[in-house]
Motif scaffolding. Structure first.
Motif, short mmCIF file in Angstrom:
data_model
loop_
_atom_site.label_atom_id
_atom_site.label_comp_id
_atom_site.label_asym_id
_atom_site.label_seq_id
_atom_site.Cartn_x
_atom_site.Cartn_y
_atom_site.Cartn_z
N ARG A 30 -67.22 -72.19 -1.35
CA ARG A 30 -67.25 -70.89 -2.04
C ARG A 30 -67.43 -71.10 -3.54
O ARG A 30 -66.61 -71.70 -4.18
CB ARG A 30 -65.98 -70.11 -1.77
N PRO A 31 -68.52 -70.60 -4.09
CA PRO A 31 -68.76 -70.81 -5.52
C PRO A 31 -67.81 -69.99 -6.39
O PRO A 31 -67.31 -68.96 -5.95
CB PRO A 31 -70.19 -70.32 -5.70
N ASP A 32 -67.57 -70.51 -7.59
CA ASP A 32 -66.78 -69.76 -8.56
C ASP A 32 -67.78 -68.90 -9.32
O ASP A 32 -68.58 -69.39 -10.09
CB ASP A 32 -66.10 -70.75 -9.51
N VAL A 33 -67.75 -67.58 -9.06
CA VAL A 33 -68.86 -66.76 -9.52
C VAL A 33 -68.67 -66.17 -10.92
O VAL A 33 -69.61 -65.67 -11.51
CB VAL A 33 -69.17 -65.61 -8.53
N GLY A 34 -67.44 -66.23 -11.45
CA GLY A 34 -67.22 -65.69 -12.78
C GLY A 34 -66.94 -64.19 -12.74
O GLY A 34 -67.22 -63.51 -11.76
N VAL A 73 -53.73 -74.82 -5.56
CA VAL A 73 -54.12 -74.14 -6.81
C VAL A 73 -55.53 -73.54 -6.73
O VAL A 73 -55.87 -72.63 -7.47
CB VAL A 73 -54.01 -75.13 -8.01
N GLY A 74 -56.35 -74.05 -5.79
CA GLY A 74 -57.71 -73.53 -5.66
C GLY A 74 -58.53 -73.79 -6.91
O GLY A 74 -58.48 -74.88 -7.49
N LYS A 75 -59.28 -72.79 -7.35
CA LYS A 75 -60.15 -72.94 -8.51
C LYS A 75 -59.42 -72.64 -9.81
O LYS A 75 -60.04 -72.50 -10.86
CB LYS A 75 -61.36 -72.00 -8.35
N GLY A 76 -58.11 -72.53 -9.74
CA GLY A 76 -57.32 -72.32 -10.95
C GLY A 76 -57.31 -70.88 -11.42
O GLY A 76 -57.16 -70.59 -12.61
N ILE A 100 -60.77 -78.30 -7.17
CA ILE A 100 -60.01 -78.99 -8.21
C ILE A 100 -60.89 -79.24 -9.44
O ILE A 100 -60.46 -79.02 -10.58
CB ILE A 100 -59.41 -80.32 -7.66
N GLU A 101 -62.13 -79.64 -9.21
CA GLU A 101 -63.05 -79.83 -10.36
C GLU A 101 -63.25 -78.52 -11.12
O GLU A 101 -63.28 -78.50 -12.35
CB GLU A 101 -64.41 -80.34 -9.87
N GLN A 102 -63.39 -77.42 -10.37
CA GLN A 102 -63.57 -76.13 -11.04
C GLN A 102 -62.32 -75.70 -11.80
O GLN A 102 -62.40 -75.12 -12.88
CB GLN A 102 -63.97 -75.06 -10.02
N ALA A 103 -61.16 -76.01 -11.23
CA ALA A 103 -59.90 -75.68 -11.91
C ALA A 103 -59.79 -76.47 -13.22
O ALA A 103 -59.42 -75.93 -14.27
CB ALA A 103 -58.70 -75.96 -11.00
N GLN A 104 -60.16 -77.77 -13.13
CA GLN A 104 -60.14 -78.61 -14.32
C GLN A 104 -61.06 -78.06 -15.41
O GLN A 104 -60.70 -77.99 -16.58
CB GLN A 104 -60.64 -80.02 -13.94
N GLU A 105 -62.26 -77.63 -14.97
CA GLU A 105 -63.24 -77.07 -15.89
C GLU A 105 -62.71 -75.78 -16.51
O GLU A 105 -62.87 -75.53 -17.70
CB GLU A 105 -64.56 -76.83 -15.14
N ARG A 106 -62.07 -74.98 -15.70
CA ARG A 106 -61.52 -73.72 -16.21
C ARG A 106 -60.44 -73.99 -17.26
O ARG A 106 -60.38 -73.33 -18.30
CB ARG A 106 -60.93 -72.90 -15.05
N TYR A 107 -59.61 -74.99 -16.99
CA TYR A 107 -58.57 -75.36 -17.97
C TYR A 107 -59.21 -75.86 -19.26
O TYR A 107 -58.80 -75.47 -20.35
CB TYR A 107 -57.65 -76.42 -17.38
N ARG A 108 -60.24 -76.71 -19.09
CA ARG A 108 -60.90 -77.33 -20.25
C ARG A 108 -61.52 -76.28 -21.16
O ARG A 108 -61.57 -76.44 -22.37
CB ARG A 108 -61.97 -78.30 -19.75
N THR A 109 -62.00 -75.17 -20.58
CA THR A 109 -62.67 -74.16 -21.39
C THR A 109 -61.74 -73.02 -21.82
O THR A 109 -62.18 -72.06 -22.42
CB THR A 109 -63.88 -73.56 -20.62
N MET A 110 -60.46 -73.17 -21.52
CA MET A 110 -59.51 -72.14 -21.98
C MET A 110 -59.33 -72.24 -23.50
O MET A 110 -59.30 -73.35 -24.03
CB MET A 110 -58.14 -72.35 -21.33
N ARG A 111 -59.18 -71.09 -24.12
CA ARG A 111 -58.93 -71.11 -25.56
C ARG A 111 -57.45 -71.36 -25.82
O ARG A 111 -56.60 -70.63 -25.31
CB ARG A 111 -59.35 -69.78 -26.19
N PHE A 115 -50.25 -75.00 -22.69
CA PHE A 115 -49.59 -76.02 -21.86
C PHE A 115 -50.54 -77.16 -21.54
O PHE A 115 -51.76 -77.02 -21.56
CB PHE A 115 -49.07 -75.40 -20.55
N GLU A 116 -49.91 -78.30 -21.24
CA GLU A 116 -50.64 -79.47 -20.76
C GLU A 116 -50.85 -79.30 -19.26
O GLU A 116 -49.95 -78.79 -18.58
CB GLU A 116 -49.75 -80.68 -21.05
N ALA A 117 -52.02 -79.69 -18.74
CA ALA A 117 -52.24 -79.51 -17.30
C ALA A 117 -52.89 -80.74 -16.67
O ALA A 117 -53.69 -81.43 -17.30
CB ALA A 117 -53.12 -78.29 -17.05
N HIS A 118 -52.52 -81.00 -15.43
CA HIS A 118 -53.10 -82.09 -14.64
C HIS A 118 -53.45 -81.58 -13.27
O HIS A 118 -52.73 -80.73 -12.72
CB HIS A 118 -52.09 -83.24 -14.53
N PHE A 119 -54.55 -82.11 -12.72
CA PHE A 119 -55.02 -81.62 -11.41
C PHE A 119 -55.25 -82.79 -10.46
O PHE A 119 -55.74 -83.84 -10.88
CB PHE A 119 -56.32 -80.82 -11.59
#
Ligand code: SAM
Length: 308
Positions: A30-34, A73-76, A100-111, A115-119
């Motif tokens: 399932r794609p993360d569609v935004g 956690v899914g896509k975060g 998990i990769e999408q969740a990581q990406e979502r965290y990385r692009t958060m303004r 908090f610190e996060a690990h996936f």
């Protein structure tokens, strides 16, 4: 949609080893569609409602500076909610590595994430989470949103899930989550269709392979939710079994409410009421359709506290 590999005729046993793979494949596919695309979804309001409900649960139980473990956690999708709750540390685990990769990406692009996060990509129902989380960290909260029911495939998996929850929580820490309400599902199955194996409406269907004598574990059904879940094997969570098993792991039930009931109570509170509008559950041009409202009530929210 890809229903080939998931045809129910292929696996009538409840313990086949490939079910968790089907679940992972399903969510990986399932794609993360935004946000913009999500607004076009036929169940846009229902998705918004489910997000609002998780915000209520997080708002009720999370405290600033908490350390949070999100299992499944899914896509975060809840990262922003945790950010608003001002938590300090976050770990997210899921069996679906692409999610998990999408969740990581979502965290990385958060303004400015506060908090610190690990996936970690892992099967949280077959492996101990201590394999990936340092023993020095104790969590104030564990969250399992719309995912715990997959562990009810077998007692061993449900036990590993509870072991993972409780071994990571501090005494007095809180375990929150959302699951389908097996009692509601089975009651509806028995009351609505004489001999039928299926319930549903225009946006969801729940299909069983048998009608009576549901086992405590491995009581499989096939779930379809328009525009969200194609036809995924899921398992009934018999709540009294879940509660007494959780007791064994030192977890005491403190909250258990159907989604409609959560709505009735929380929408009376000013903050959560305003959030209904901010999260687009309600707007000038509408709210949930009757079919979406029925589908919302498949679920219940729970909280447990780990004994001191
Ligand atoms: N919690 C997220 C949310 O609320 O948006 C995702 C919910 S999604 C409906 C269910 C999630 O459970 C999927 O991401 C799936 O990969 C995950 N899951 C299922 N079985 C799992 C397992 N054995 N270990 C870890 N995660 C699992």
């Amino acid at each position: 949609s890809n229903k080939r590999a998931r045809s129910p005729g292929h696996d009538t046993k409840s313990t086949e080893p490939n079910v968790h793979k089907q679940v992972a494949e399903h969510y990986n596919a399932r794609p993360d569609v935004g946000v913009e695309k999500r607004k076009e979804s036929t169940i846009f309001r229902l998705k918004s409602f489910n997000n609002w409900l998780k915000s209520v649960l997080i708002g009720r139980y999370a405290r600033p500076r908490d350390k949070v473990l999100d299992v499944g956690v899914g896509k975060g999708g809840d990262l922003l909610k945790w950010s608003k709750a001002k938590i300090q540390y976050f770990v997210g685990c899921d069996i679906a590595s692409k999610s998990i990769e999408q969740a990581q990406e979502r965290y990385r692009t958060m303004r400015n994430p506060p908090f610190e996060a690990h996936f970690h990509a892992m099967d949280c129902y077959s492996e101990p989470i201590s394999k990936v989380v340092s023993p020095d960290i104790v969590f104030d909260m564990v969250s399992m949103q719309f995912c715990l029911h997959y562990s009810f495939e077998t007692e061993a998996k449900a036990r590993m899930m509870l072991h993972n929850v409780t071994s990571q929580l501090k005494p007095g820490g809180v375990f929150i989550g959302t699951i389908p309400d097996a009692y509601w599902i089975v009651k509806k199955l028995k009351s609505e269709s004489d001999e039928g194996l299926q319930i549903g409406n225009s946006i969801y269907s729940i299909r069983f392979e048998r009608r009576d004598s549901f086992e405590k574990f491995g009581a499989k059904y096939w779930f379809h939710l328009e525009d969200a879940i194609d036809d995924c094997p899921e398992y009934l969570v018999h709540f009294p079994t879940f509660q007494s098993l959780a007791e064994e792991y030192g977890l005491e039930l403190i909250y258990n409410k159907k989604f409609h009931q959560v709505y009735e109570e929380a929408s009376q509170e000013l903050d959560f009421n305003q959030l209904l509008y901010r999260m687009n559950v309600i707007s000038e041009d509408g709210h949930l359709s009757a079919d979406e409202w029925e589908a919302a009530n498949i679920y219940l929210a729970f909280a447990f506290r780990k004994r001191q």
